[in-house]
Design a protein around this motif. Structure first.
Motif: not given
Ligand code: SF4
Length: 584
Positions: A109-117, A37-44, A66-70
């Motif tokens: 979960y869908p964000n995992i695929l986006t990140i790997l891509e 997920h995006v930075y602010r979510v992950g860092m919480s 590393a995070f999902l870019p916003d």
């Protein structure tokens, strides 16, 4: 091409953070820790930050985030056609030996695929070939039900991180130094760490009706079950979030774990089962940790599945205040509220008290094993009102097993009485506290006694929401928020799904996150996972995980729920009821 704007953004972000670690890369095991997920979510996330600390504790490891870019960041990546970069050194994820995801919320979960891509890696483990990037996952979802994302990962580290990371580093570091091939390294992990789960080693077999008939091992001599790792608080550091960032919601707060697990046994709650037995960190150790932390003025966010069960929480609160710090507490059990505790909370500057009655009727609370009498809830509310200057937030669930319209009406009735009490006490003092309700849909979770139930149909959930909204708006003075039933449907699919659900995730990714389209074009019927109550004898997709909880205990709890019978809370060291304690 590496996008200059992203690099500037990351350097600026690092400049505003306190507590991050920059290490030289020479000869180290390189680990990218990814939050989907995006930075602010992950860092919480305390878990994510703590794992960053645990990896970096070791000199032979460099761990970066590393995070999902916003939105804006994502468009910079897309424009530059650049691979996703780590935050600390702004290097592509492909430069790391281990890419480790932290999984906390199914809907990510869908964000995992986006990140790997974005990282330039195939989202399917079997398609990534021999190139040396191990893609792994840890976090609570891996020991609930990792199956819907099993095709993505080379391995899962199932269970509590502290018990696995040191050994994992040993195996991976040695392997990398010796140039061991990826497959052999995975073998070595499985051999040395009983909590490593490699999905590719199992084949799942299905019957004609679509349910699982068993697992077939692709290798001989494999353990039939994967043991979920647990740790002993006596032998571990106190987990906390080492990094402060102005971009996250509570930017000045450091999260601090008081304990793990909850012994109350609410039958819908996954954390209450998979983090068994309930454990608290030693009071003296916590005090020492807080007093040795540099600087006054820290705001400690006290975290546990059951914060208010921490023995003498009010005294801990006073200790923190005496150190020149403050604290906040996410939620309190109604039967743990005391005037002393509320006074400390107020002195710490917290303005909202959160209680979770979960259900309005006593009958429903008995079904879910929430051992709270209505009078206990009202007493807590009166104490909050009398303390003054405190607002109230209340959590409820709808769509619970056996729920009737009377149970929904009971939520409204209870809230009305709560409001009446708040007004009666607050009005003569010139301030009536605000009441905010969060009403969420019940989603069945693995390893709970409610794992066999289905989601209530979303049309019925919407009707219940509509009715409650109408009545509560009429009542006035109460803020209400509901979750979205459509997302509860998706969450149930991903919580209850088996490996085949991974195909739906691939479609969601293909259609740019459009769930509606993905479900329409999927050859799998999602209702099979979401709306079908499961047979007690059925093999469930997560049955290969061994938490130490006896399935017969969960079945018994399921039956007791239907009979409306309460089950006593955990008594660690004095009880063997669910099967966990003797094993820890
Ligand atoms: S064995 Fe008893 S005390 Fe231990 S986790 Fe299970 S129910 Fe709780």
């Amino acid at each position: 091409m590496v996008p200059g704007h992203v690099i500037s953004l990351y350097r600026k972000r690092l400049g505003s953070e306190r507590g991050w670690i920059k290490k030289d890369w020479g000869g180290k095991l390189r680990v990218a820790l990814v939050y989907p997920h995006v930075y602010r979510v992950g860092m919480s996330s305390l878990g994510f930050q703590w794992v960053y600390h645990l990896f970096n504790l070791r000199d032979e490891v460099v761990a970066e985030r590393a995070f999902l870019p916003d939105g804006h960041e994502m468009s910079l990546y897309r424009q530059a056609r650049s691979p996703l970069l780590s935050l600390e050194s702004q290097r592509p994820l492909k430069d790391f030996h281990l890419i480790a995801f932290s999984l906390s919320f199914e809907n990510d979960y869908p964000n995992i695929l986006t990140i790997l891509e974005l990282a330039g890696l195939d989202p399917e483990s079997s398609q990534r070939g021999a190139a040396f990037h191990l893609v792994a996952a840890g976090g609570i979802l891996t020991f609930l039900n990792p199956e819907p994302v099993s095709r993505v990962f080379d391995f899962f580290a199932v269970g509590e991180a502290e018990s696995q990371i040191p050994q994992m580093i040993d195996v991976l570091y040695d392997g990398v130094q010796q140039g061991v091939a990826k497959e052999e390294l995975v073998e070595a992990l499985v051999e040395k760490i009983p909590s490593i789960y490699v999905p590719a080693r199992f084949e799942v077999e299905y019957g004609e009706n679509g349910t699982i008939t068993g697992w077939r091992s692709r290798y001989s001599g494999m353990a039939p079950k994967v043991k979920v790792a647990k740790c002993n608080p006596a032998s571990m550091e106190i987990p906390y979030s080492p990094i402060k960032s102005p971009e996250i919601e509570f930017s000045e707060m450091l999260l601090l774990e008081l304990g793990r697990g909850c012994g109350r046994g609410c039958r819908f709650c996954a954390a209450g089962f998979v983090y068994r037995p309930p454990r608290f960190h030693d009071d003296t150790k916590i005090r020492k940790f807080i007093s040795e932390k540099d600087g006054k003025g820290i705001r400690w966010g006290l975290v546990s599945s059951a914060v208010s069960d921490f023995p003498h929480l009010d005294e801990m609160g006073q200790f923190i205040l005496d150190q020149g710090c403050s604290f906040s507490i996410s939620s309190l059990r109604a039967d743990s509220v005391s005037d002393r505790l509320l006074e400390k909370i107020k002195s710490a500057g917290q303005r909202t008290i959160t209680l979770a009655p979960e259900a309005g009727s006593s009958r429903m609370r008995e079904v879910i094993n929430k051992k709270l009498e209505t009078e206990v809830i009202l007493n807590a509310v009166r104490q909050v009102a009398q303390a003054g200057d405190l607002n109230l937030r209340l959590y409820f669930l709808i769509g619970l097993p056996t729920e009737t319209q009377e149970d929904i009406e009971a939520i409204y009735d209870l809230v009305k009485v709560i409001k009446h009490n708040m007004v009666k006490i607050g009005a003569p003092r010139g301030r009536v506290s605000r009441i905010r309700l969060s009403i969420n849909c019940f989603v069945p979770k693995a390893f709970t006694p409610f794992q066999w139930f289905s989601l209530e149909h979303i049309d019925l959930l919407k009707d219940k929401q509509k009715w409650l909204k109408k009545m509560l708006v009429k009542e006035g003075g109460i803020q209400v928020s509901f979750d979205v039933p459509k997302w509860a449907y998706v969450q149930t699919l991903l919580s209850m799904g088996d490996r085949r659900v991974g195909r739906i995730l691939s479609l969601v990714h293909k259609y740019g996150g459009d769930w509606k389209k993905a479900l329409r074009y999927s050859e799998l019927n999602p209702d099979f996972y979401v709306y079908r109550p499961k047979d007690l004898q059925e093999i469930l997709p997560w049955d290969f995980l061994d938490h130490g909880i006896r399935k017969s205990f969960l079945v018994n709890e399921y039956n007791r729920a239907l009979e409306g019978k309460l089950t006593p809370s955990c008594k660690p060291n004095k009880c063997t009821a669910c099967g966990v304690c003797p094993m820890v």
